[in-house]
Scaffold this motif. Sequence first.
Motif, PDB file in Angstrom:
ATOM      1  N   GLY A  91      -1.796 -11.107  -4.321  1.00 17.49           N
ATOM      2  CA  GLY A  91      -1.800 -10.401  -3.050  1.00 17.49           C
ATOM      3  C   GLY A  91      -2.577  -9.099  -3.081  1.00 17.49           C
ATOM      4  O   GLY A  91      -2.132  -8.094  -2.522  1.00 17.49           O
ATOM      5  N   LEU A  92      -3.747  -9.097  -3.731  1.00 19.52           N
ATOM      6  CA  LEU A  92      -4.492  -7.849  -3.879  1.00 19.52           C
ATOM      7  C   LEU A  92      -5.450  -7.582  -2.721  1.00 19.52           C
ATOM      8  O   LEU A  92      -6.175  -6.599  -2.740  1.00 19.52           O
ATOM      9  CB  LEU A  92      -5.301  -7.876  -5.176  1.00 19.52           C
ATOM     10  N   ARG A  93      -5.424  -8.438  -1.713  1.00 17.95           N
ATOM     11  CA  ARG A  93      -6.388  -8.261  -0.635  1.00 17.95           C
ATOM     12  C   ARG A  93      -6.235  -6.885   0.005  1.00 17.95           C
ATOM     13  O   ARG A  93      -7.217  -6.262   0.415  1.00 17.95           O
ATOM     14  CB  ARG A  93      -6.195  -9.357   0.419  1.00 17.95           C
ATOM     15  N   GLN A  94      -4.992  -6.395   0.093  1.00 18.85           N
ATOM     16  CA  GLN A  94      -4.806  -5.082   0.708  1.00 18.85           C
ATOM     17  C   GLN A  94      -5.442  -3.969  -0.115  1.00 18.85           C
ATOM     18  O   GLN A  94      -5.760  -2.900   0.407  1.00 18.85           O
ATOM     19  CB  GLN A  94      -3.303  -4.787   0.900  1.00 18.85           C
ATOM     20  N   MET A  95      -5.658  -4.231  -1.408  1.00 17.72           N
ATOM     21  CA  MET A  95      -6.274  -3.213  -2.247  1.00 17.72           C
ATOM     22  C   MET A  95      -7.728  -2.977  -1.852  1.00 17.72           C
ATOM     23  O   MET A  95      -8.294  -1.929  -2.148  1.00 17.72           O
ATOM     24  CB  MET A  95      -6.208  -3.638  -3.717  1.00 17.72           C
ATOM     25  N   LEU A  96      -8.339  -3.958  -1.179  1.00 18.60           N
ATOM     26  CA  LEU A  96      -9.724  -3.789  -0.745  1.00 18.60           C
ATOM     27  C   LEU A  96      -9.846  -2.703   0.312  1.00 18.60           C
ATOM     28  O   LEU A  96     -10.945  -2.276   0.644  1.00 18.60           O
ATOM     29  CB  LEU A  96     -10.271  -5.105  -0.191  1.00 18.60           C
ATOM     30  N   LEU A  97      -8.725  -2.258   0.847  1.00 18.83           N
ATOM     31  CA  LEU A  97      -8.755  -1.191   1.840  1.00 18.83           C
ATOM     32  C   LEU A  97      -8.790   0.182   1.180  1.00 18.83           C
ATOM     33  O   LEU A  97      -8.851   1.199   1.865  1.00 18.83           O
ATOM     34  CB  LEU A  97      -7.540  -1.297   2.766  1.00 18.83           C
TER      35      LEU A  97
END
Length: 392
Positions: A91-97
Amino acid sequence: MNESDERGRRWTLALGVEPEDAQGGGLSDSDRRMSAALTALYGDGEDVPKKGRGGLGGSAPRVAKWLGDIREFFPTPVVQVIQKDAFERKGLRQMLLEPEFLATVEADVNLIADLVSLRGVMPEKTKETARIVIAKVVAALMERLERRTADAIRGALDRSRRTSRPRFADIDWPRTIRANLRHYQAEHRTVVPERLIGFLRQQHRIVDLDEVTLCVDQSGSMASSVVYASIFAAVMASLPVVATKLVCFDTAIVDLTQELADPVEVLFGVQLGGGTDINRAVAYCEDRIERPGKAHLVLITDLYEGGDAEALVGRLARLSLIGVNVIVLLALTDTGRPAYDPALSAKVAALGIPVFACTPDQFPGLMATALRRGDIAGWAAEQDIKLIRSDN
C-alpha cells in the motif's frame, strides 16, 4: 568461497534470515542487508521485521532507505519489479504524494502512469517533484525511441527504386556487399565497397502530408500504453513529413494535439481512469479527418467498450471503406501482451482491420509500414506478432 559455501549462501538468501540467526549462515553484512530488504517486502508481517516477518513501515525515511538498499543490490529491471510489488503489496501508493519519497524511487513507465493518475490529489510541492521525475523518464524514452522513429517515418522508403548515391541510413547493405564482393580485403577481413546501393526516399510536398491520428484509451488498464503513445506522438509531431494528432479518451475526450511540443505537458494533460466510450472518440477523430486517402487512424485500446459497440464497428467499417488506414493496437507496452475484449476484437478484425498489440521498439516499424500503405499482416508476421482473427 567454494561451491558448497556459495550454494549454502544462496539457499539462505532465498529462504530468508531469522533475526536471531542474522550473524550466522555464512552471510556477509551486505548479504544480511540484502536479505532484510527482501524480507521487508516479501515477509508475511505488517510493519516491523521480526521472526519470519517483515514490512516497510509507514514513514518516508524508512522507505527511502529501503529503496536505496534495493538499488544497491539489484540491477534496474529488478528494482522496478520490486518497487511495483511494494506498491501493490504494501500500500505504498500514498507515499508517492511525498516529494522526499518520490525523489528516491527508480522511475519507469509504470511509475509515470501512477504519478499521472495521482496528480489530481498531489500537493503543489509534490507535483513539481513529480514533473521532474516524469521529465527524466520522458528524456530517457525520447533518447531510446526518437531517432529510430524519425528514421522509420522519414523512411517511408520507396524500396522499388534504387540509387547509387544513398544517404548512410538508406544504404541497402546486403545488395551493396554482394555487388562489391570482388573488393574483399583478406588481410582486413572486410569488403571495401566501390559502389553503394541504396533506396530513394519518397518526397512529400507540404500540402500532401500524411495525417496520423493516435486515438488513445486513457482508462486505467491502458496506463502504460498512454505514456508510450504520448511519447511517440510528440516525436512524430516534430517531423515535417507527417501531420500528427493525439486524442485521449475515456468517457470524455481530450485533444492534446496542441501540446505535442512538450511531452511532459502532454502527460500532465492525461486523466487516467474512468469509463470508456470508444465510439464517441472515434467519431471525434472521424470529424477531423480531412483527406481519408492520406489519413491513418491508430486506435490504441483494449476494446472494452462502455459505449455503443455496434456503432463503433459500423464507424470503423465506414472509415476503412473511404480509404482511412485504420489500425487497432490492443496495447503498446514493453511486454506486448494485452488483456482485451475477444468478441469485439474479432468483429473489428472481420472488417479487414489489423488488430494486435506491439512493443514500443516495434512501433516505429509499424508506422513506417502504415505510411507506405504496406502489408501490416506481413510486417506483423516478420515480428512474430499474432494478429487477432475474425474467428477468435
